[in-house]
Design a protein around this motif. Structure first.
Motif, mmCIF file in Angstrom:
data_model
loop_
_atom_site.group_PDB
_atom_site.id
_atom_site.type_symbol
_atom_site.label_atom_id
_atom_site.label_comp_id
_atom_site.label_asym_id
_atom_site.label_seq_id
_atom_site.Cartn_x
_atom_site.Cartn_y
_atom_site.Cartn_z
ATOM 1 N N ASP A 203 12.333 20.499 16.579
ATOM 2 C CA ASP A 203 11.773 19.281 17.142
ATOM 3 C C ASP A 203 10.253 19.344 17.037
ATOM 4 O O ASP A 203 9.605 18.362 16.735
ATOM 5 C CB ASP A 203 12.159 19.154 18.626
ATOM 6 N N ARG A 204 9.728 20.545 17.322
ATOM 7 C CA ARG A 204 8.294 20.741 17.182
ATOM 8 C C ARG A 204 8.042 22.101 16.549
ATOM 9 O O ARG A 204 8.830 23.030 16.723
ATOM 10 C CB ARG A 204 7.586 20.667 18.543
ATOM 11 N N VAL A 205 6.946 22.194 15.838
ATOM 12 C CA VAL A 205 6.601 23.425 15.122
ATOM 13 C C VAL A 205 5.215 23.874 15.553
ATOM 14 O O VAL A 205 4.317 23.039 15.705
ATOM 15 C CB VAL A 205 6.603 23.184 13.591
ATOM 16 N N ALA A 206 5.067 25.181 15.772
ATOM 17 C CA ALA A 206 3.731 25.751 15.969
ATOM 18 C C ALA A 206 3.438 26.605 14.751
ATOM 19 O O ALA A 206 4.233 27.479 14.401
ATOM 20 C CB ALA A 206 3.680 26.595 17.231
ATOM 21 N N VAL A 207 2.315 26.340 14.088
ATOM 22 C CA VAL A 207 1.958 27.120 12.910
ATOM 23 C C VAL A 207 1.004 28.228 13.328
ATOM 24 O O VAL A 207 -0.050 27.956 13.920
ATOM 25 C CB VAL A 207 1.317 26.235 11.820
ATOM 26 N N PHE A 208 1.397 29.467 13.066
ATOM 27 C CA PHE A 208 0.606 30.637 13.446
ATOM 28 C C PHE A 208 -0.140 31.193 12.247
ATOM 29 O O PHE A 208 0.375 31.209 11.137
ATOM 30 C CB PHE A 208 1.524 31.756 13.987
ATOM 31 N N HIS A 209 -1.341 31.682 12.527
ATOM 32 C CA HIS A 209 -2.100 32.381 11.500
ATOM 33 C C HIS A 209 -3.084 33.305 12.190
ATOM 34 O O HIS A 209 -3.814 32.865 13.084
ATOM 35 C CB HIS A 209 -2.829 31.367 10.606
ATOM 36 N N ASP A 210 -3.076 34.576 11.810
ATOM 37 C CA ASP A 210 -4.004 35.563 12.375
ATOM 38 C C ASP A 210 -3.989 35.584 13.898
ATOM 39 O O ASP A 210 -5.037 35.668 14.536
ATOM 40 C CB ASP A 210 -5.432 35.251 11.905
ATOM 41 N N GLY A 211 -2.800 35.507 14.488
ATOM 42 C CA GLY A 211 -2.692 35.621 15.931
ATOM 43 C C GLY A 211 -3.037 34.359 16.694
ATOM 44 O O GLY A 211 -3.024 34.356 17.919
ATOM 45 N N LYS A 212 -3.362 33.309 15.968
ATOM 46 C CA LYS A 212 -3.729 32.066 16.647
ATOM 47 C C LYS A 212 -2.770 30.948 16.256
ATOM 48 O O LYS A 212 -2.211 30.959 15.159
ATOM 49 C CB LYS A 212 -5.149 31.659 16.258
ATOM 50 N N VAL A 213 -2.608 30.005 17.167
ATOM 51 C CA VAL A 213 -1.826 28.815 16.828
ATOM 52 C C VAL A 213 -2.777 27.834 16.154
ATOM 53 O O VAL A 213 -3.783 27.438 16.736
ATOM 54 C CB VAL A 213 -1.218 28.181 18.093
ATOM 55 N N ARG A 214 -2.442 27.464 14.901
ATOM 56 C CA ARG A 214 -3.348 26.578 14.166
ATOM 57 C C ARG A 214 -3.036 25.117 14.417
ATOM 58 O O ARG A 214 -3.905 24.259 14.333
ATOM 59 C CB ARG A 214 -3.264 26.870 12.669
ATOM 60 N N GLN A 215 -1.781 24.826 14.653
ATOM 61 C CA GLN A 215 -1.406 23.438 14.899
ATOM 62 C C GLN A 215 -0.027 23.403 15.536
ATOM 63 O O GLN A 215 0.846 24.200 15.201
ATOM 64 C CB GLN A 215 -1.393 22.650 13.580
ATOM 65 N N VAL A 216 0.152 22.481 16.464
ATOM 66 C CA VAL A 216 1.472 22.261 17.061
ATOM 67 C C VAL A 216 1.800 20.790 16.894
ATOM 68 O O VAL A 216 0.954 19.931 17.135
ATOM 69 C CB VAL A 216 1.483 22.600 18.568
ATOM 70 N N GLY A 217 3.012 20.484 16.506
ATOM 71 C CA GLY A 217 3.387 19.081 16.380
ATOM 72 C C GLY A 217 4.781 18.943 15.831
ATOM 73 O O GLY A 217 5.448 19.939 15.530
ATOM 74 N N THR A 218 5.226 17.710 15.709
ATOM 75 C CA THR A 218 6.535 17.473 15.106
ATOM 76 C C THR A 218 6.423 17.850 13.630
ATOM 77 O O THR A 218 5.317 17.872 13.061
ATOM 78 C CB THR A 218 6.929 15.994 15.217
ATOM 79 N N PRO A 219 7.545 18.141 12.993
ATOM 80 C CA PRO A 219 7.489 18.499 11.580
ATOM 81 C C PRO A 219 6.735 17.443 10.763
ATOM 82 O O PRO A 219 5.960 17.784 9.875
ATOM 83 C CB PRO A 219 8.965 18.566 11.182
ATOM 84 N N GLU A 220 6.945 16.176 11.104
ATOM 85 C CA GLU A 220 6.292 15.125 10.341
ATOM 86 C C GLU A 220 4.779 15.156 10.519
ATOM 87 O O GLU A 220 4.021 15.038 9.558
ATOM 88 C CB GLU A 220 6.861 13.762 10.758
ATOM 89 N N GLU A 221 4.349 15.333 11.760
ATOM 90 C CA GLU A 221 2.905 15.415 12.021
ATOM 91 C C GLU A 221 2.282 16.568 11.247
ATOM 92 O O GLU A 221 1.233 16.415 10.631
ATOM 93 C CB GLU A 221 2.660 15.669 13.515
ATOM 94 N N ARG A 225 -0.156 15.302 8.596
ATOM 95 C CA ARG A 225 -1.541 15.418 9.045
ATOM 96 C C ARG A 225 -1.883 16.866 9.371
ATOM 97 O O ARG A 225 -2.158 17.210 10.520
ATOM 98 C CB ARG A 225 -1.761 14.522 10.278
ATOM 99 N N PRO A 226 -1.870 17.724 8.363
ATOM 100 C CA PRO A 226 -2.244 19.126 8.603
ATOM 101 C C PRO A 226 -3.696 19.178 9.068
ATOM 102 O O PRO A 226 -4.537 18.456 8.542
ATOM 103 C CB PRO A 226 -2.071 19.793 7.240
ATOM 104 N N ARG A 227 -3.947 20.004 10.055
ATOM 105 C CA ARG A 227 -5.279 20.003 10.630
ATOM 106 C C ARG A 227 -6.239 20.852 9.801
ATOM 107 O O ARG A 227 -7.439 20.661 9.848
ATOM 108 C CB ARG A 227 -5.214 20.525 12.067
ATOM 109 N N SER A 228 -5.681 21.842 9.113
ATOM 110 C CA SER A 228 -6.584 22.711 8.368
ATOM 111 C C SER A 228 -5.997 23.014 6.989
ATOM 112 O O SER A 228 -4.830 22.753 6.715
ATOM 113 C CB SER A 228 -6.799 24.013 9.139
ATOM 114 N N ARG A 229 -6.843 23.566 6.168
ATOM 115 C CA ARG A 229 -6.447 23.956 4.821
ATOM 116 C C ARG A 229 -5.258 24.923 4.878
ATOM 117 O O ARG A 229 -4.330 24.836 4.093
ATOM 118 C CB ARG A 229 -7.633 24.631 4.136
ATOM 119 N N PHE A 230 -5.303 25.869 5.846
ATOM 120 C CA PHE A 230 -4.209 26.841 5.949
ATOM 121 C C PHE A 230 -2.875 26.147 6.199
ATOM 122 O O PHE A 230 -1.887 26.414 5.537
ATOM 123 C CB PHE A 230 -4.472 27.865 7.067
ATOM 124 N N VAL A 231 -2.868 25.220 7.158
ATOM 125 C CA VAL A 231 -1.614 24.532 7.494
ATOM 126 C C VAL A 231 -1.152 23.708 6.304
ATOM 127 O O VAL A 231 0.032 23.710 5.939
ATOM 128 C CB VAL A 231 -1.796 23.653 8.751
#
Lengths: 332, 271
Positions: A203-221, A225-231
């Protein structure tokens, strides 16, 4: 409403390694929540923090409004499906499933009935007498699931549970897990490094990178609308348009992400934005073909539907995309 | 293990192997034989006659009973200490990483690698310096030093094969530390503990050197035998006792061998 799991600037450091670094999360009750990230990104440590196998170095964790720090795993109403299943090799399947009830002092007849029921739920009725060694990987996975669910946890933690299964079985289990979660109305927290799995199930995904959450949102969001280059890169694949190109196209300042399937071949019409370049390579992938073009020094990948004639490498190409397909990222 | 038939061994090799085995075991059979001789002062071959009277004589000797009881008590207590400490130590070394782990592992094994006489002298001077009078307990402590090694070695091998997530799974399912130990760890390492315990018991039961240095006035069975050999009176009694020692130590060792032989299928079943 109280969150099922709440993280307030939680960190877990192992010596100099910041496995989890200032994570804030709020997982709602009944949610299918995926923690997605490459290995070493801190997602499994977060899961272990919820299970109680790790204690936070700093920060605060709540499970259904109750402080979790200092509470040992056996006093938490959460259960885990382990990556290697961790079935007890010396116990029968039935005793494995009934283990949680046994240590809680539930009577023999009662826990037998509950275990049989749980085994039926994961489509393994009548397997109770066997030993874990006699089961296939997929079957062991189901037993691990039944063993966790029989305790009626308020949160079920799944640590890459499908990682060891082959593709066909994995797709089938994805469906079943999703159905099970909806039927039981349980909160599932699912750790995976497979973005397809996270997008299709959660239902929702949290994208992790280097110990930090980079973005949380629905899969569609996350996807649109990825917030960063990594996401943008990690979830699906994306074209990253440099600030220079964005400016040249009159899109404003910043770095933008553009999904390959949003690009079509041919000149811009109406509100669409055009890009000209030279085809570098074209590959046939079946339902979708991939065209890589060099547009003023930047590589642009377009996913074109089958049936569109692919230009030969070196040919001039004109690509276009809708302005709304372009997403300016907050941080590059 | 059943080996397949490969090239046949040449006769010379078979003969050498047979002679080697005879050399190892014939003297032991002679000990058994002289337990039934009618001649009590010297060991003549062949014995002039055979009798069962020494069994009865041995049965009636209070000093034999005292030595046997002491040996059994020492071996039991030393084994019990070794089981607890050896298991804990094996758990620590195999289940967690800490500074100096390899050193601890080496130091635990060292007493069995050291000559018994060194362990004996070291313990004796340590006990004297600490003003601890030699007693039953000093013997037990001396024996425990090498009994721990046997238990540790058996347990550590099994712990290493025990998947770490099993313990976590048990805790996750609501079992506290004690329940996890009882329902998950013990069933998985049980046979190795039994084997280690039996070996430890057997080692302690026939130990001479460390005992000589750590015992006070008491004598354990092996010490008693040593003293008895010097006296030319009722010699066959010593042989009867030797027979008992062989039986008491051999049976646990055989049992330990059979228990650990199938260990792989027990511990590796989950993977």
């Amino acid at each position: 409403m109280t969150a099922a799991v709440l993280f307030q600037s939680v960190s877990r450091h192992f010596g100099a390694v910041r496995a989890v670094d200032g994570v804030d999360l709020s997982i709602a009750e009944g949610e299918f929540f995926a923690m997605l990230g490459p290995s070493g990104s801190g997602k499994t440590t977060c899961l272990r923090l919820i299970a109680g196998f790790e204690q936070p170095t700093s920060g605060h964790i709540e499970i259904f409004g109750e402080t979790a720090e200092g509470v040992p795993p056996y006093r938490r109403n959460v259960n885990t499906v382990f990556q290697d299943y961790a079935l007890f090799p010396h116990l029968s399947i039935l005793d494995n499933v009934a283990y949680g009830l046994m240590v809680k002092g539930v009577g023999k007849a009662e826990r037998r009935r509950a275990a049989e029921e749980a085994l039926a739920m994961v489509a393994l009725p009548g397997y109770g007498a066997r030993k874990p060694g006699q089961l296939s990987g997929g079957q062991r996975q189901r037993v691990a699931l039944a063993r966790a669910l029989v305790n009626r946890p308020r949160v079920l933690l799944l640590d890459e549970p499908l990682g060891a299964l082959d593709l066909k079985l994995r797709e089938q289990m994805q469906e079943e897990l999703k159905t099970l979660q909806k039927t039981l109305g349980l909160t599932f927290v699912f750790v995976t490094h497979d973005q397809g799995e996270a997008l299709s199930m959660a239902d929702r995904v949290a994208v992790f990178h280097d110990g930090k959450v980079r973005q949380v949102g629905t899969p569609e969001e996350i996807y649109r609308r990825p917030r960063s280059r990594f996401v943008a890169d990690f979830v699906g694949s994306s074209n990253i348009l440099s600030p220079a190109l964005c400016a040249a196209l009159g899109l404003g300042a910043g770095t933008a992400s553009l999904r390959p399937e949003q690009i079509s071949l041919g000149p811009a019409t109406g509100d669409r934005i055009g890009l000209t370049g030279r085809a570098v390579s074209a590959s046939f992938l079946g339902p979708v073909n991939r065209l890589t073009a060099d547009c003023g020094g930047e590589r642009i990948v377009a996913a074109l539907p089958a049936g569109v004639a692919l230009p030969a490498p070196g040919a001039e190409v004109t690509l276009s995309f809708d302005r709304s397909a372009l997403h300016l990222m907050e941080d590059a | 293990m059943r080996s397949e038939h490969r090239a046949k061994a040449p006769f010379g090799l078979k003969l050498a192997a047979g002679l080697g085995l005879l050399f190892l075991h014939l003297p032991i059979l002679l000990i058994f034989l002289y337990a039934f001789t009618t001649e009590e002062k010297s060991y003549r071959f062949p014995p002039p006659g055979l009798t069962l009277e020494w069994l009865a004589v041995t049965w009636g000797r209070a000093d034999v009973w005292a030595a046997l009881t002491l040996s059994l008590k020492v071996a039991s207590l030393a084994t019990a200490i070794a089981l607890v400490l050896g298991t804990l130590c094996a758990a620590a070394v195999s289940r967690s990483a800490f500074f100096g782990r390899e050193v601890v592992s080496l130091l635990v094994i060292l007493p069995i690698a050291l000559p018994g006489i060194i362990t004996g002298i070291a313990l004796r001077s340590a006990f004297s310096m600490a003003d601890i009078p030699f007693s039953f307990f000093t013997i037990v402590l001396g024996h425990a030093t090498f009994c721990i090694v046997v238990v540790y070695n058996n347990a550590v091998a099994r712990f290493r094969r025990l998947s770490g997530s099993l313990v976590e799974a048990s805790m996750d399912l609501g079992a506290d530390g004690f329940q996890t130990f009882r329902y998950v760890i013990l069933p998985n390492i049980g046979t190795s503990l039994l084997a280690g315990g039996m070996l430890a018991f057997a080692l302690s039961f026939d130990e001479v050197i460390v005992t000589t240095f750590t015992a006070g006035q008491q004598s354990t069975l092996p010490i008693w035998m040593l003293q008895e050999l010097i006296r030319p009176r009722q010699r066959p009694v010593t042989n009867v006792v030797a027979m008992i020692v062989v039986l008491v130590t051999l049976l646990p060792i055989l049992a330990a061998f059979f228990l650990t032989r199938d260990g792989d299928s027990i511990a590796g079943g989950g993977k």
